[in-house]
Design an enzyme around this catalytic site. Structure first.
Site, PDB file in Angstrom:
ATOM      1  N   LYS A  77       1.049  -1.680   0.162  1.00  0.00           N
ATOM      2  CA  LYS A  77      -0.021  -0.184   0.517  1.00  0.00           C
ATOM      3  C   LYS A  77       1.035   0.719   0.477  1.00  0.00           C
ATOM      4  CE  LYS A  77      -2.501  -0.722   3.453  1.00  0.00           C
ATOM      5  NZ  LYS A  77      -2.051   0.686   5.260  1.00  0.00           N
ATOM      6  N   ARG A 101     -10.165   1.607   8.664  1.00  0.00           N
ATOM      7  CA  ARG A 101      -9.554   0.333   8.431  1.00  0.00           C
ATOM      8  C   ARG A 101     -10.285  -0.524   9.713  1.00  0.00           C
ATOM      9  NH1 ARG A 101      -4.290   1.273   8.885  1.00  0.00           N
ATOM     10  NH2 ARG A 101      -2.745  -0.383   9.081  1.00  0.00           N
ATOM     11  N   ARG A 159      11.095  -5.969   5.146  1.00  0.00           N
ATOM     12  CA  ARG A 159      11.146  -4.952   5.308  1.00  0.00           C
ATOM     13  C   ARG A 159      11.293  -4.586   6.762  1.00  0.00           C
ATOM     14  NH1 ARG A 159       4.878  -1.775   4.751  1.00  0.00           N
ATOM     15  NH2 ARG A 159       5.092  -2.468   7.140  1.00  0.00           N
ATOM     16  N   ARG A 212      11.612  -0.528  11.366  1.00  0.00           N
ATOM     17  CA  ARG A 212      10.024   0.309  12.232  1.00  0.00           C
ATOM     18  C   ARG A 212       9.775  -1.068  13.265  1.00  0.00           C
ATOM     19  NH1 ARG A 212       4.836   0.566   7.766  1.00  0.00           N
ATOM     20  NH2 ARG A 212       3.832   0.318   9.676  1.00  0.00           N
ATOM     21  N   ARG A 252      -0.760  -7.715  13.354  1.00  0.00           N
ATOM     22  CA  ARG A 252      -1.442  -7.262  12.073  1.00  0.00           C
ATOM     23  C   ARG A 252      -2.080  -7.789  11.696  1.00  0.00           C
ATOM     24  NH1 ARG A 252       3.339  -4.436  11.254  1.00  0.00           N
ATOM     25  NH2 ARG A 252       2.655  -3.380   9.517  1.00  0.00           N
TER      26      ARG A 252
HETATM   27  P1  AMP Z   1       0.313   1.728   9.004  1.00  0.00           P
HETATM   28  O1  AMP Z   1       1.217   2.561   8.646  1.00  0.00           O
HETATM   29  O2  AMP Z   1      -1.448   2.577   7.960  1.00  0.00           O
HETATM   30  O3  AMP Z   1       1.054   0.428   8.373  1.00  0.00           O
HETATM   31  O4  AMP Z   1      -0.279   1.790  10.568  1.00  0.00           O
HETATM   32  C1  AMP Z   1       0.602   2.046  11.423  1.00  0.00           C
HETATM   33  C2  AMP Z   1      -0.176   1.178  13.343  1.00  0.00           C
HETATM   34  O5  AMP Z   1      -1.207   2.551  13.122  1.00  0.00           O
HETATM   35  C3  AMP Z   1      -1.439  -0.008  12.614  1.00  0.00           C
HETATM   36  O6  AMP Z   1      -1.095  -1.255  13.166  1.00  0.00           O
HETATM   37  C4  AMP Z   1      -2.255   0.932  13.366  1.00  0.00           C
HETATM   38  O7  AMP Z   1      -1.611   0.394  15.179  1.00  0.00           O
HETATM   39  C5  AMP Z   1      -2.206   2.237  13.187  1.00  0.00           C
HETATM   40  N1  AMP Z   1      -3.066   2.861  12.862  1.00  0.00           N
HETATM   41  C6  AMP Z   1      -3.166   3.137  11.811  1.00  0.00           C
HETATM   42  N2  AMP Z   1      -4.266   3.968  11.294  1.00  0.00           N
HETATM   43  C7  AMP Z   1      -5.318   3.335  11.748  1.00  0.00           C
HETATM   44  C8  AMP Z   1      -6.321   3.292  11.750  1.00  0.00           C
HETATM   45  N3  AMP Z   1      -6.715   3.472  10.326  1.00  0.00           N
HETATM   46  N4  AMP Z   1      -7.034   2.701  12.830  1.00  0.00           N
HETATM   47  C9  AMP Z   1      -6.362   2.830  13.606  1.00  0.00           C
HETATM   48  N5  AMP Z   1      -5.155   2.259  13.811  1.00  0.00           N
HETATM   49  C10 AMP Z   1      -4.548   2.718  12.609  1.00  0.00           C
END
Ligand code: AMP
Length: 197
Positions: A13, A88, A127, A133, A144
């Site tokens: 993504k 999400r 990654r 990260r 996740r």
């Molecule tokens: P991402 O970078 O989109 O993979 O997001 C990393 C982490 O941020 C996720 O594993 C969640 O813990 C949190 N997170 C990001 N976007 C959301 C969302 N829309 N709702 C809830 N938690 C989020």
């Protein structure tokens, strides 16, 4: 144009959204990035969010919704944007629909990246080694993926029934996947123009 990008962790993504932003010149709204910025800046939201993120859990809906609401009020987001990693949960999707419906600017398309889970986990472990990260440990990656399947995957059905979903095979070169996404989005945009004529 208002576009939602859905996909399990590791589906590319982030990489694909960067390409799309350059191509369609849209503002980006990545809740993951906004939350990581809040953590770095050590804001109250960041201090709360980090506890969930480091366990691979979702940050609670009210926190995410108020963050997104704030960003969408900015003038640069008025013409549209690409939502990356948001919504999400069904609650987030419904709130977004309500908000956009109230503005008279409903979503145009939802792109779902789909791929085999084992391949995605292998990608994320690669990654993790490169980007370091904090939320990319083997345990949080597994968590996740479970969270995606339980809480986010139902959005596929939600958007499918609304006629907004485009499912794309996420495996292949970055270039090939990008071409698949671009052509589907452009086909949607043409359909929309034809409908309004
Ligand atoms: P991402 O970078 O989109 O993979 O997001 C990393 C982490 O941020 C996720 O594993 C969640 O813990 C949190 N997170 C990001 N976007 C959301 C969302 N829309 N709702 C809830 N938690 C989020």
């Amino acid at each position: 144009m208002l576009l939602v990008f859905l996909g399990p962790p590791g589906s590319g993504k982030g990489t694909q959204s960067k390409r799309l932003l350059e191509h369609f010149r849209l503002p980006h709204l990545s809740t993951g990035e906004l939350l990581r910025q809040a953590i770095q800046a050590n804001t109250p939201l960041g201090r709360l969010a980090v506890q969930y993120m480091n366990q691979g859990k979702l940050v609670p809906d009210p926190l995410v919704l108020s963050l997104v609401g704030e960003v969408l009020e900015r003038p640069e987001y008025a013409p549209g944007c690409l939502f990356d990693g948001f919504p999400r949960t069904l609650q987030q999707a419904r709130s977004l629909d309500e908000f956009l419906g109230g503005r008279g600017t409903p979503l145009d398309v939802v792109v779902e990246l789909r791929a085999n889970e084992d391949e995605l986990i292998a990608r994320m472990l690669r990654r993790a080694a490169v980007e370091r990260r904090a939320d990319d440990t083997p345990q949080t990656i597994k968590r996740r993926m479970e969270v995606y399947n339980q809480q986010t995957h139902p959005l596929v059905e939600y958007y499918h029934t609304r006629g907004l979903l485009e499912t794309i095979d996420a495996l292949g070169s970055t270039e090939d996947v990008f071409e698949r996404i671009r052509s589907r989005i452009e086909a949607r945009a043409h359909e929309r123009v034809n409908q309004t004529m």
